[in-house]
Design an enzyme around this catalytic site. Structure first.
Site, PDB file in Angstrom:
ATOM      1  N   ARG A  64      -1.683 -29.074 -19.505  1.00 22.92           N
ATOM      2  CA  ARG A  64      -0.379 -28.476 -19.807  1.00 22.92           C
ATOM      3  C   ARG A  64       0.371 -28.173 -18.522  1.00 22.92           C
ATOM      4  NH1 ARG A  64      -0.649 -23.548 -21.598  1.00 22.92           N
ATOM      5  NH2 ARG A  64       1.478 -23.582 -22.348  1.00 22.92           N
ATOM      6  N   LYS A  90     -12.836 -20.909 -18.778  1.00 25.11           N
ATOM      7  CA  LYS A  90     -12.232 -21.969 -19.600  1.00 25.11           C
ATOM      8  C   LYS A  90     -13.253 -23.043 -19.970  1.00 25.11           C
ATOM      9  CE  LYS A  90      -8.252 -25.035 -19.848  1.00 25.11           C
ATOM     10  NZ  LYS A  90      -6.829 -25.105 -19.633  1.00 25.11           N
ATOM     11  N   ARG A 123      -4.653  -8.804 -17.440  1.00 25.45           N
ATOM     12  CA  ARG A 123      -3.895  -8.055 -16.438  1.00 25.45           C
ATOM     13  C   ARG A 123      -4.825  -7.512 -15.360  1.00 25.45           C
ATOM     14  NH1 ARG A 123      -0.187  -2.775 -17.730  1.00 25.45           N
ATOM     15  NH2 ARG A 123      -0.050  -2.120 -15.586  1.00 25.45           N
TER      16      ARG A 123
END
Ligand code: BTN
Length: 339
Positions: A121, A185, A321
């Protein structure tokens, strides 16, 4: 890598010793040619043992794709697919895009042993090594235009999470369409659309799943990555994984075509890696906002609670975060910049 190198790889893929002369006979070339082909396998990162009197053997067996095994594992859905397995392509998505343009039927699948220019992507590169990943693209045709197919990539994520769970890999989903496991991932989805705005349209659903990441392949990936081999016990048969994933994709896409993403929303949220967590949202403009991921909407957008309240976000990237120092906090000694 040429055709002979792939044929040699196929002969060696069982991980057993094969003598140079038996390989040369079987592949109808000279022993010198076998030696050169072995060198080309080493050049793409495969380790080959050479033992005098015994021949060659791969240090690690490589799981290559077998059409019959894929279709057997796709079970009752097998008849929906037209499966083509290529040794080497630039990108399975690119290849399937041109086949789709030329009228290939829905259900066409291109799976590759090796991609030379795998695409991710946002213009990124998708790195994979031979036998180290499952890389394939599935063409699915829809009556509607692309605009009516919001949430398609999230629905595909649900199909992946279901099928990998059945294979013993509990994965989570990261908005919009990453597969994650233990915070790293495991795979990703790249969907490219063709067709008219009002329909019909064709989706090229490209999927990459890390199967066994060699250190050299891992070093090329710019984020924490994990492979199925570290999540599942026992050797991974790529054909079996592909068969199960295709079968689940067919079930999900069939329902998606008539009902959209709505019926999959709660299942997606149940696997959402960041549900209710503080995240950093990187918008396509590059702006970063901090807030809480509240889930996803029927159209696949992220429900994000930021400083300005709750809103839907249609594109961007999410990461967990990093905690900020509370206002007024004094930097640690040594953390201050020199004047
Ligand atoms: C991402 O996470 O950025 C999406 C990765 C998608 C990679 C797959 S591999 C098979 C298909 N062909 C490509 O060139 N890309 C997709």
């Amino acid at each position: 890598m040429n055709g002979l190198s792939f044929a040699l790889l196929r002969a060696l893929s069982d991980g057993d010793f094969h003598s140079g002369s038996a390989l040369a006979r079987g592949l109808e070339v000279t022993r010198g040619t076998i030696w050169n082909a072995v060198r080309s396998l080493e050049q793409i990162g495969l380790d080959v043992y050479r033992v005098r009197g015994r021949g060659y053997r791969l240090c690690e067996p490589v799981s290559l794709l077998d059409r019959d095994v894929v279709l057997r594992h796709a079970g009752e859905q097998a008849g929906r697919f037209r499966l083509e397995i290529s040794d080497l392509v630039d990108s399975t998505n690119t290849r399937l895009m041109s086949l789709a343009q030329a009228g290939a039927p829905g259900g066409t699948v291109i799976a590759a042993e090796l991609q030379q220019s795998g695409r991710g992507r946002m213009g990124r590169t998708w790195h994979s090594a031979i036998g180290g990943a499952l890389t394939f693209s599935l063409l699915w045709r829809f009556r509607e235009g692309a605009g009516a197919l919001a949430g398609l990539s999230l629905a595909a994520g649900v199909a992946l999470s279901r099928s990998l769970a059945k294979l013993g890999a509990p994965v989570q989903l990261k908005w919009p369409n990453d597969l994650v496991c233990r915070g790293a991932k495991l795979g990703g989805i790249l969907i490219e659309m063709q067709g008219d705005a009002l329909g019909p349209s064709a989706a090229i659903i490209g999927i990459g799943i890390n199967i066994r990441l060699a250190p050299a392949a891992r070093a090329k990936i710019d984020q924490p990555a994990i492979d199925l081999a570290s999540v599942c016990s026992g050797p991974i048969d790529r054909s079996r994984v592909l068969g199960h994933v295709l079968a689940e994709l067919a079930r999900v896409l069939e329902r998606f075509a008539t009902e959209g993403f709505g019926p999959f929303k709660s299942e997606w949220a149940a696997s959402h890696a960041h549900q209710g967590r503080e995240i950093a949202l990187v918008l396509p403009t590059g702006r970063v906002e901090h807030g809480i991921a509240r889930g996803v909407a029927d159209d696949g957008s992220l429900i994000f609670e930021g400083a300005g309240g709750i809103r839907r976000v249609h594109s961007g990237e999410v990461s967990v975060r990093t905690p900020r120092a509370p206002a007024g906090a004094v930097p640690r000694a040594g953390a201050q910049r020199r004047a």
